[in-house]
Design an enzyme around this catalytic site. Structure first.
Site, PDB file in Angstrom:
ATOM      1  N   ARG A 251     100.943  32.749 126.312  1.00  0.00           N
ATOM      2  CA  ARG A 251     101.574  33.380 127.475  1.00  0.00           C
ATOM      3  C   ARG A 251     101.913  34.850 127.240  1.00  0.00           C
ATOM      4  O   ARG A 251     101.580  35.719 128.053  1.00  0.00           O
ATOM      5  CB  ARG A 251     102.875  32.645 127.820  1.00  0.00           C
ATOM      6  CG  ARG A 251     102.663  31.275 128.325  1.00  0.00           C
ATOM      7  CD  ARG A 251     103.879  30.387 128.012  1.00  0.00           C
ATOM      8  NE  ARG A 251     103.491  29.004 128.106  1.00  0.00           N
ATOM      9  CZ  ARG A 251     102.781  28.368 127.175  1.00  0.00           C
ATOM     10  NH1 ARG A 251     102.401  28.971 126.060  1.00  0.00           N
ATOM     11  NH2 ARG A 251     102.411  27.127 127.347  1.00  0.00           N
ATOM     12  N   THR A 252     102.623  35.111 126.156  1.00  0.00           N
ATOM     13  CA  THR A 252     103.178  36.456 125.960  1.00  0.00           C
ATOM     14  C   THR A 252     102.076  37.490 125.751  1.00  0.00           C
ATOM     15  O   THR A 252     102.068  38.542 126.390  1.00  0.00           O
ATOM     16  CB  THR A 252     104.144  36.446 124.761  1.00  0.00           C
ATOM     17  OG1 THR A 252     105.008  35.325 124.883  1.00  0.00           O
ATOM     18  CG2 THR A 252     104.950  37.714 124.688  1.00  0.00           C
TER      19      THR A 252
ATOM     20  N   LYS B  35      93.065  41.123 104.725  1.00  0.00           N
ATOM     21  CA  LYS B  35      92.655  41.758 103.449  1.00  0.00           C
ATOM     22  C   LYS B  35      93.869  42.250 102.682  1.00  0.00           C
ATOM     23  O   LYS B  35      93.752  42.895 101.651  1.00  0.00           O
ATOM     24  CB  LYS B  35      91.720  42.940 103.728  1.00  0.00           C
ATOM     25  CG  LYS B  35      90.448  42.580 104.466  1.00  0.00           C
ATOM     26  CD  LYS B  35      89.654  43.869 104.752  1.00  0.00           C
ATOM     27  CE  LYS B  35      88.752  43.694 105.948  1.00  0.00           C
ATOM     28  NZ  LYS B  35      88.296  44.988 106.475  1.00  0.00           N
TER      29      LYS B  35
ATOM     30  N   ARG C  88     104.469  40.829 117.789  1.00  0.00           N
ATOM     31  CA  ARG C  88     105.079  39.538 117.435  1.00  0.00           C
ATOM     32  C   ARG C  88     104.904  39.327 115.940  1.00  0.00           C
ATOM     33  O   ARG C  88     103.808  39.512 115.405  1.00  0.00           O
ATOM     34  CB  ARG C  88     104.433  38.388 118.212  1.00  0.00           C
ATOM     35  CG  ARG C  88     104.940  37.021 117.764  1.00  0.00           C
ATOM     36  CD  ARG C  88     104.457  35.886 118.643  1.00  0.00           C
ATOM     37  NE  ARG C  88     105.162  35.859 119.909  1.00  0.00           N
ATOM     38  CZ  ARG C  88     105.057  34.865 120.802  1.00  0.00           C
ATOM     39  NH1 ARG C  88     104.275  33.822 120.550  1.00  0.00           N
ATOM     40  NH2 ARG C  88     105.732  34.906 121.934  1.00  0.00           N
TER      41      ARG C  88
ATOM     42  N   HIS D 112     113.379  37.438 121.803  1.00  0.00           N
ATOM     43  CA  HIS D 112     112.160  37.443 122.624  1.00  0.00           C
ATOM     44  C   HIS D 112     112.610  38.029 123.972  1.00  0.00           C
ATOM     45  O   HIS D 112     112.738  37.331 124.974  1.00  0.00           O
ATOM     46  CB  HIS D 112     111.648  36.014 122.778  1.00  0.00           C
ATOM     47  CG  HIS D 112     110.256  35.887 123.322  1.00  0.00           C
ATOM     48  ND1 HIS D 112     109.580  36.921 123.937  1.00  0.00           N
ATOM     49  CD2 HIS D 112     109.406  34.826 123.341  1.00  0.00           C
ATOM     50  CE1 HIS D 112     108.385  36.487 124.309  1.00  0.00           C
ATOM     51  NE2 HIS D 112     108.249  35.221 123.955  1.00  0.00           N
TER      52      HIS D 112
HETATM   53  N1   CP Z   1     106.949  31.658 125.770  1.00  0.00           N
HETATM   54  C1   CP Z   1     106.132  32.072 124.799  1.00  0.00           C
HETATM   55  O1   CP Z   1     106.508  32.909 123.977  1.00  0.00           O
HETATM   56  O2   CP Z   1     104.899  31.475 124.784  1.00  0.00           O
HETATM   57  P1   CP Z   1     103.684  31.916 123.861  1.00  0.00           P
HETATM   58  O3   CP Z   1     104.035  31.532 122.452  1.00  0.00           O
HETATM   59  O4   CP Z   1     102.492  31.128 124.388  1.00  0.00           O
HETATM   60  O5   CP Z   1     103.519  33.381 123.986  1.00  0.00           O
END
Ligand code: CP
Length: 315
Positions: free
Chosen positions: A63-64, A91, A113, A141
């Site tokens: 999603r993100t 690497k 992330r 988040h």
């Molecule tokens: N909600 C969320 O962070 O989903 P993803 O891990 O799929 O990005």
């Protein structure tokens, strides 16, 4: 504070603890405009033409990552994705050198992330592009916290005074932390329930947060219920007996949902462990806004890009 004094231009989006209520309000109002663009036949505006964005993901995401990418593209930016497994990170290239390498290519923003808490903040100190934290360990988040607020407000028409129940694996949840900061700042009443082994100790001392041992107490009369994913991949084991037991004691099912307000809204950041923390009937039921959260994620991320890279409508 006057409306025109609020600007997010150049701000690193690291966690909602760094946001004022006025800044959150600005993101939510901008996201409303952005949602209109997503509904057009031609989803493209030139607001970020000439800007370049890199998404740098050290952990998996559907999603993100995708919604940040689409958000940038709908606004006319050039967006390039880097996933750790298909880059020079395999690497042995360090985070610092990876960031320097991306910076050298002249990018304006890095969406990042990483499994380490504080990784996004570290990035904000070592390179010049704007950093948008797409999840750092269990810390934050922020875009998920904002899209949850946006989704709730779209349904309820307000945030202040609403009772929210956050259920489950809070210990490993960066979403819960961002939710708690955002929801408290916007005047929501936050109730938390789940196994004690999955509740971080600091929460028990946090003012304005209500902790319950039984999820029924948290759900009673709630306007919003957010169910968290059990993050087995972050557990070394032993935090609850079995997933079947978890579902029996802590899972959100139709019977428990009936304790909430009749029009209570169901949120889940995804991906879901259906049958564990949430029953399929609830996940796909009429009160669920889980799919809508995904669409709202694109609108909120469009708002964030616009605001941090151009100042948005405040210009
Ligand atoms: N909600 C969320 O962070 O989903 P993803 O891990 O799929 O990005």
């Amino acid at each position: 504070m006057g409306k025109n004094t609020v600007s997010l231009r150049g701000k690193h989006i690291l966690g909602l603890e760094d946001f004022t209520p006025e800044e959150i309000r600005l993101v939510l109002e901008t996201a409303k405009e952005m949602k209109n663009i997503i509904h057009r036949d031609i989803k493209k505006v030139p607001a970020l033409r000439g800007k370049s964005i890199v998404t740098l993901f050290y952990e998996p995401s559907t999603r993100t990552r995708t919604s940040f990418e689409l958000a940038g593209k709908y606004l006319g930016a050039d967006v390039v994705n880097i996933t750790a497994g298909a880059s020079s990170i395999v690497k042995g290239e360090s985070l610092r050198d990876t960031l320097y390498t991306i910076e050298a290519m002249g990018v304006d923003a890095i969406v990042m992330r990483h499994k380490a808490e504080g990784a996004a903040e570290y990035a904000s100190h070592v390179v010049t592009p704007v950093i948008l934290n797409a999840g750092d360990g269990a810390h934050a988040h922020p875009s998920q916290g904002l899209l949850n607020l946006f989704t709730v407000e779209q349904h309820k028409g307000r945030l202040e005074g609403l009772k929210v129940a956050i259920l489950g694996d809070v210990l490993h949840s960066r979403v819960a932390r961002s939710d708690i900061h955002g929801m408290r700042k916007m005047g929501m009443e936050v109730h938390i329930a789940g196994p004690r082994t999955l509740l971080p100790r600091f929460l028990c001392e946090e003012p304005g947060i209500f902790i319950h041992d039984r999820i029924e107490e948290a759900i009673a009369g709630a306007d919003v219920i957010e169910v968290l994913r059990i993050q087995l991949e972050r557990m070394k084991g032993g935090l609850f007996p079995t997933t079947r037991e978890y579902a029996r004691i802590y899972g959100l099912n139709a019977k428990r949902l009936a304790l909430a307000k009749e029009d209570a809204l169901i949120l889940h950041p995804g991906p879901m462990n259906k049958g564990w923390e949430i029953s399929p009937a609830v996940a796909y039921g009429t009160q669920s806004a889980i799919q809508e959260e995904v669409q709202n994620g694109v609108a909120v991320r469009m708002a964030l890009f616009t605001l941090v890279l151009t100042g948005g409508k405040q210009e």
